[in-house]
Every structure is written in structure tokens, then in C-alpha cells.
Motif scaffolding. Sequence first.
Motif, PDB file in Angstrom:
ATOM      1  N   UNK A 276     -11.857  13.121  -3.373  1.00  0.00           N
ATOM      2  CA  UNK A 276     -10.471  12.994  -2.921  1.00  0.00           C
ATOM      3  C   UNK A 276     -10.380  11.750  -2.051  1.00  0.00           C
ATOM      4  N   UNK A 277      -9.520  10.814  -2.444  1.00  0.00           N
ATOM      5  CA  UNK A 277      -9.429   9.517  -1.767  1.00  0.00           C
ATOM      6  C   UNK A 277      -8.063   9.418  -1.108  1.00  0.00           C
ATOM      7  N   UNK A 278      -8.059   9.124   0.187  1.00  0.00           N
ATOM      8  CA  UNK A 278      -6.805   8.935   0.903  1.00  0.00           C
ATOM      9  C   UNK A 278      -6.317   7.501   0.803  1.00  0.00           C
ATOM     10  N   UNK A 279      -5.020   7.321   0.873  1.00  0.00           N
ATOM     11  CA  UNK A 279      -4.447   5.982   0.781  1.00  0.00           C
ATOM     12  C   UNK A 279      -4.684   5.214   2.070  1.00  0.00           C
ATOM     13  N   UNK A 280      -4.545   3.900   1.990  1.00  0.00           N
ATOM     14  CA  UNK A 280      -4.745   3.055   3.164  1.00  0.00           C
ATOM     15  C   UNK A 280      -3.668   3.277   4.214  1.00  0.00           C
TER      16      UNK A 280
ATOM     17  N   UNK B  16      -0.851   9.672   1.681  1.00  0.00           N
ATOM     18  CA  UNK B  16      -1.043  10.244   0.358  1.00  0.00           C
ATOM     19  C   UNK B  16      -2.507  10.252  -0.009  1.00  0.00           C
ATOM     20  N   UNK B  17      -2.813  10.842  -1.166  1.00  0.00           N
ATOM     21  CA  UNK B  17      -4.195  10.895  -1.642  1.00  0.00           C
ATOM     22  C   UNK B  17      -4.179  11.088  -3.154  1.00  0.00           C
TER      23      UNK B  17
ATOM     24  N   UNK C 150      -4.200  -0.553  -6.832  1.00  0.00           N
ATOM     25  CA  UNK C 150      -3.413   0.473  -7.523  1.00  0.00           C
ATOM     26  C   UNK C 150      -2.351   0.978  -6.555  1.00  0.00           C
ATOM     27  N   UNK C 151      -1.095   0.878  -6.973  1.00  0.00           N
ATOM     28  CA  UNK C 151       0.031   1.281  -6.125  1.00  0.00           C
ATOM     29  C   UNK C 151       0.819   2.378  -6.828  1.00  0.00           C
ATOM     30  N   UNK C 152       1.201   3.369  -6.072  1.00  0.00           N
ATOM     31  CA  UNK C 152       2.047   4.456  -6.566  1.00  0.00           C
ATOM     32  C   UNK C 152       2.820   5.018  -5.383  1.00  0.00           C
ATOM     33  N   UNK C 153       3.661   5.963  -5.643  1.00  0.00           N
ATOM     34  CA  UNK C 153       4.405   6.592  -4.551  1.00  0.00           C
ATOM     35  C   UNK C 153       3.508   7.458  -3.672  1.00  0.00           C
ATOM     36  N   UNK C 154       2.249   7.642  -4.107  1.00  0.00           N
ATOM     37  CA  UNK C 154       1.291   8.405  -3.301  1.00  0.00           C
ATOM     38  C   UNK C 154       0.371   7.503  -2.488  1.00  0.00           C
ATOM     39  N   UNK C 155       0.687   6.212  -2.430  1.00  0.00           N
ATOM     40  CA  UNK C 155      -0.061   5.330  -1.549  1.00  0.00           C
ATOM     41  C   UNK C 155      -0.596   4.094  -2.245  1.00  0.00           C
ATOM     42  N   UNK C 156      -1.294   3.300  -1.448  1.00  0.00           N
ATOM     43  CA  UNK C 156      -1.893   2.038  -1.902  1.00  0.00           C
ATOM     44  C   UNK C 156      -3.410   2.196  -1.878  1.00  0.00           C
ATOM     45  N   UNK C 157      -4.072   1.781  -2.992  1.00  0.00           N
ATOM     46  CA  UNK C 157      -5.523   1.960  -3.112  1.00  0.00           C
ATOM     47  C   UNK C 157      -6.140   0.676  -3.652  1.00  0.00           C
TER      48      UNK C 157
END
Length: 389
Positions: free
Chosen positions: A54-58, A62-63, A34-41
Amino acid sequence: MWSTARLVSPGDLVILWLTRDLIQSLVVTPGNDFNSRYGHYRHSDLVGIPYGSKVGSSTGKGFIHILRPTPELWTLALPHRTQILYLADIAFITSWLHIRPGSIVIEAGTGSGSFTHSIARTVGATGHVFSYEFHEARANKAAEEFARHGMSSIVTLTHRNVCKNGFTITDTADSVFLDLPAPWEAVEHAKAALRKDRSTRICCFSPCIEQVLRTVSALNDAGFSDITMYETLLRPHEVTQAPRLARIGSAEEKLKQQERNREDKRQRQIAASRARRHASEKRKRQDDSASVAEPADPDCSELEAKKAKTTMQSDDDATPVPDVAMDMNEEPPENDTPAPADAADDATPSLPAPASAPATQVLSRHSKEVRGHTSFLTFACLVPLQPRS
């Protein structure tokens, strides 16, 4: 309806809370990203974490929050196939139609399924929702969603034009909701589907007032009563906590203390001014007496004058500021040792600190903008006929 487990599992539908205005739904599929401007997951990183985490991006920039689906969140995150009903209208309709656990409800105009999810939770396992959609593609898509969300036992979806062909049940429903372009064409069919052994209710959702007028005429002709129309407006309120305001008595005492401080400072300045004036007058008298005195020996006049001048300077440096009481014509100052004007501000007394921190109070601030909905809600009741004696 959705997973009730504490942890996220593969295949679960989750709600991704990105911001207050950006909420998305996601089916957890290990191997996907899942990709967004708030990070890659990575989906695999979401498996096994508790709902609400609450999950932080790689990338660490972002989170997102992983939430369990509810009808309210699904309304905000669902894919729009048609205009949908939002929470304010759904809550008002549910209350006015007396929808509760065990109710039998008819919905004409499934659309994107927003209203269907909410009333399916309300009627529960002991009730049932009969939903009708005349558009075949939308009906098939909604049926897939209901099956995937575990609602097949509560919701029966039928592809049908109820304005021409009517409903598939008779004398069964407790309430009817019509979200149709021409609801007046389905009023007679709705009357046939409603129960006749008790009072039942109907609601028509129409965007134009002309539709409301034709619907009201059809309801009157069909024998419905208590016909009313509402428009739902939404005014958000922001609730915060703030320190409680000080009591009037403490504020009054603070003002009085500040007035006393200003008066003390003024008196110190007056006393210092008088002391400087008396010192200046003393030096002037000493200078006058030194100029009048004549030396006895003319040869030693220059030497004695220098000695007298040196002695006067030494006396001025060694002598402290004289007391104001030396002048008999002036009243003595209030302070014997006046403080400098600059030190007056530093010497200002302060109020004692309170024994405990002030309690907080809850404040509510509403938004200036009132958001309205684009449709009118027309309600009516169908009262069973009393048997003739």
C-alpha cells in the motif's frame, strides 16, 4: 508470463488498484509520474517495494495498492480494443472445452487478448495457443503485448481471415474457440484443424440468437454432436462474519426474568401506595382528636393549642412510615420498607454475563441485481468415426 520477483523493478508491468471499480495497468519507468484523483506518485518510489504494498501519495491525501499482474487482473485493467470476455465466461469455456496443461487450443478472434492470457496460463509451457486476428492493427498490437508479457513461446499469433482461408494447422487442436461475427463460416475449417484420434470440442461466442441458429445448423451439417447453448449470469455474494445468534433457551430465560422484574416492581408500587394511605389516615385521626379536645383554662387556650399543634408536627416528622399491619382490617404488605418507585428500575437484576464470548458465524448475502453477459455460448463435440470392420 510476468515478473515472478518479490520486489518491483524498473520496466515491470504492475496493476494499480485504486478502487474496486477503478483498476489500471502501469509500466514502472523511473523519471515518470502517475497522477490521479487519489494523489501524485513518482515511479521511482515504486521501485524496490514488495508486490501487494500500500503506497501513500506524496500529498498524504490518498493511497494505491501495487499488485502483481494475473490474467484475472489483466482482464479488468487491459486497454479495450474490442469487446472482451470476462472471468465468468472464461472460466465456463475453459471448463467445458477441457482446456488443461498441455492442450493445443485454437482461438479465432484475438481482440484485446483477455481470453488469450487466461488460456495461455492454463495450457502452460507444455501446451500451445494458436490465435488468429483478421484486423491487422489489432493483431500487431496484441503481438507486442504477448511479447512484452513473456508469452511468445506459448502463443502464436497470425494475421489471417480464417473464415475464407482457414487455419494454419490440420488435425492438431484439442479444442477451438470462435469469437467471430459469422462463426458458421469457420465451422468446416475448425473441423479440419481438430484432432481425429479422440473427442474434441468447439465453442462459438455470439451476441445474437440469430447467429446462434445459423451456427447450430452449420455444426449439425458438419457432423458435430451434443450441441448446447448457455448464457452466463453473474450473481455476486458478499460473505461476512457476525456473532452467532443466542440459543432459544437463553432467550426464553431472559424473557422470563424480565417478566419477574415487572411483577416485583408492581408489588413494590402496591406496597408503597398502601403505606401512604395508612399514613394519611393516621394524620386524619390525629387532627380529628385535636379538634374535639377543649382546653381547661380559657385564658391558656390559645397557648395550649399552639403547643399541641407544634407537638403534632414534631410527631409527624419524627415518626417513620407506619407498618401496614397497624390496620387490623388490612393484610400486611409483603415488604416492611418499600422502595421508591424511581428506584425500582435501578434495582432490576440482570442476567449473568456469559463465561466466554459467543462464536462467530459466516453469513452470505447475494446482490439483488443479476448481471448478465451480452453473448451466448454454443458448444459442440466432434467424435472420431469408428473404423468399419
